[in-house]
Design a protein around this motif. Structure first.
Motif, PDB file in Angstrom:
ATOM      1  N   ASN A 254       0.825  -1.204   0.000  1.00  0.00           N
ATOM      2  CA  ASN A 254       0.000   0.000   0.000  1.00  0.00           C
ATOM      3  C   ASN A 254       0.860   1.255   0.000  1.00  0.00           C
ATOM      4  O   ASN A 254       0.502   2.260  -0.609  1.00  0.00           O
TER       5      ASN A 254
ATOM      6  N   ILE B 160       1.675   1.948  -3.481  1.00  0.00           N
ATOM      7  CA  ILE B 160       0.533   2.555  -4.176  1.00  0.00           C
ATOM      8  C   ILE B 160       0.517   4.049  -3.895  1.00  0.00           C
ATOM      9  O   ILE B 160       0.346   4.865  -4.792  1.00  0.00           O
TER      10      ILE B 160
ATOM     11  N   PHE C 212       0.854   6.912  -6.824  1.00  0.00           N
ATOM     12  CA  PHE C 212      -0.309   7.732  -7.171  1.00  0.00           C
ATOM     13  C   PHE C 212      -0.543   8.906  -6.242  1.00  0.00           C
ATOM     14  O   PHE C 212      -1.370   9.751  -6.525  1.00  0.00           O
TER      15      PHE C 212
ATOM     16  N   THR D 216      -5.336  13.015  -2.158  1.00  0.00           N
ATOM     17  CA  THR D 216      -5.772  12.570  -3.477  1.00  0.00           C
ATOM     18  C   THR D 216      -6.960  11.641  -3.269  1.00  0.00           C
ATOM     19  O   THR D 216      -7.207  11.162  -2.150  1.00  0.00           O
TER      20      THR D 216
ATOM     21  N   LEU E 268      -7.140   8.612  -4.282  1.00  0.00           N
ATOM     22  CA  LEU E 268      -6.593   7.315  -3.893  1.00  0.00           C
ATOM     23  C   LEU E 268      -6.272   7.270  -2.394  1.00  0.00           C
ATOM     24  O   LEU E 268      -6.601   6.306  -1.705  1.00  0.00           O
ATOM     25  N   GLN E 269      -5.657   8.302  -1.892  1.00  0.00           N
ATOM     26  CA  GLN E 269      -5.358   8.353  -0.465  1.00  0.00           C
ATOM     27  C   GLN E 269      -6.647   8.315   0.351  1.00  0.00           C
ATOM     28  O   GLN E 269      -6.728   7.627   1.375  1.00  0.00           O
TER      29      GLN E 269
ATOM     30  N   VAL F 120      -5.745  -2.096  -6.750  1.00  0.00           N
ATOM     31  CA  VAL F 120      -6.607  -0.925  -6.590  1.00  0.00           C
ATOM     32  C   VAL F 120      -6.627  -0.210  -7.928  1.00  0.00           C
ATOM     33  O   VAL F 120      -5.580   0.177  -8.438  1.00  0.00           O
ATOM     34  N   LYS F 121      -7.827  -0.068  -8.493  1.00  0.00           N
ATOM     35  CA  LYS F 121      -7.974   0.598  -9.794  1.00  0.00           C
ATOM     36  C   LYS F 121      -9.033   1.681  -9.704  1.00  0.00           C
ATOM     37  O   LYS F 121     -10.118   1.444  -9.188  1.00  0.00           O
ATOM     38  N   GLN F 122      -8.721   2.849 -10.227  1.00  0.00           N
ATOM     39  CA  GLN F 122      -9.716   3.916 -10.281  1.00  0.00           C
ATOM     40  C   GLN F 122     -10.500   3.777 -11.575  1.00  0.00           C
ATOM     41  O   GLN F 122      -9.933   3.618 -12.648  1.00  0.00           O
TER      42      GLN F 122
ATOM     43  N   PHE G 129     -13.551   3.434  -7.073  1.00  0.00           N
ATOM     44  CA  PHE G 129     -12.393   2.557  -7.129  1.00  0.00           C
ATOM     45  C   PHE G 129     -12.849   1.113  -7.017  1.00  0.00           C
ATOM     46  O   PHE G 129     -13.775   0.803  -6.270  1.00  0.00           O
TER      47      PHE G 129
END
Length: 180
Positions: A5, A8, A12, A68, A70-71, A89-91, A120
């Motif tokens: 993580n 990640i 990103f 962000t 993602l965060q 993990v995909k947006q 996500f």
């Protein structure tokens, strides 16, 4: 935070964002939603405290200043269901835009016009342990991905779910349990 993580975040997480976004002269508060799916295609749903029995949704919440999307989604997953290990993990390109009526804004005391949610798709291992945040979540369940429509009652959330799942699975870059 586990090393995967952290990686990640490093890839990103460099760009920081505001918790608001302007679109066509309207101000939207930014949110995130996580469609959490295990390797066998089971989808994690939660029942927030304010939801009626039988109504379920996806993990998610607001983006804080300096975060962000993602965060924010990783923070919300950890806070609401205690999951900290992810396979993928995909947006999604799919976003959920909800504009409030003037009456709704006045009634709820909002100084913004609506909500904009980034979606996500998060893959976790089978038998991932879930620990709910009892201050916000009353229950959780794992359901087969093809049965999500029987649990999520908000049409807009269901549409976003279907769009995101279809696009991410069709891209071939996600889980082995493909429902389409």
């Amino acid at each position: 935070m586990n090393p995967q993580n952290r990686e990640i975040f490093e890839i990103f997480g460099a760009e920081m964002n505001s918790k608001f976004e302007n679109i066509d002269e309207s101000i939207y508060t930014r949110k995130v939603r996580a469609i959490i799916v295990d390797e066998s295609g089971q989808t994690l749903l939660i029942q927030p405290l304010q939801y009626k029995d039988g109504n379920w949704t996806f993990v998610g919440g607001g983006v804080e200043d300096g975060e962000t999307a993602l965060q924010a989604v990783i923070r919300e997953i950890l806070e609401e269901v205690g999951i900290e290990n992810f396979i993928n993990v995909k947006q999604s390109e799919s976003r959920h835009l909800f504009k409030f009526s003037a009456d709704e804004k006045l009634r709820r005391g909002f100084d913004y016009d609506g909500q904009l949610a980034d979606i996500f798709l998060v893959e976790v291992a089978n038998n991932t342990k879930v620990t709910i945040q009892k201050e916000e979540v009353k229950d959780y369940c794992w359901v087969p991905i093809e049965d999500v429509q029987n649990f999520v009652k908000v049409p807009a959330q269901l549409k976003v779910f279907n769009d995101a799942i279809k696009k991410l699975y069709q891209s071939g870059s996600f889980c082995s349990a493909t429902p389409f």
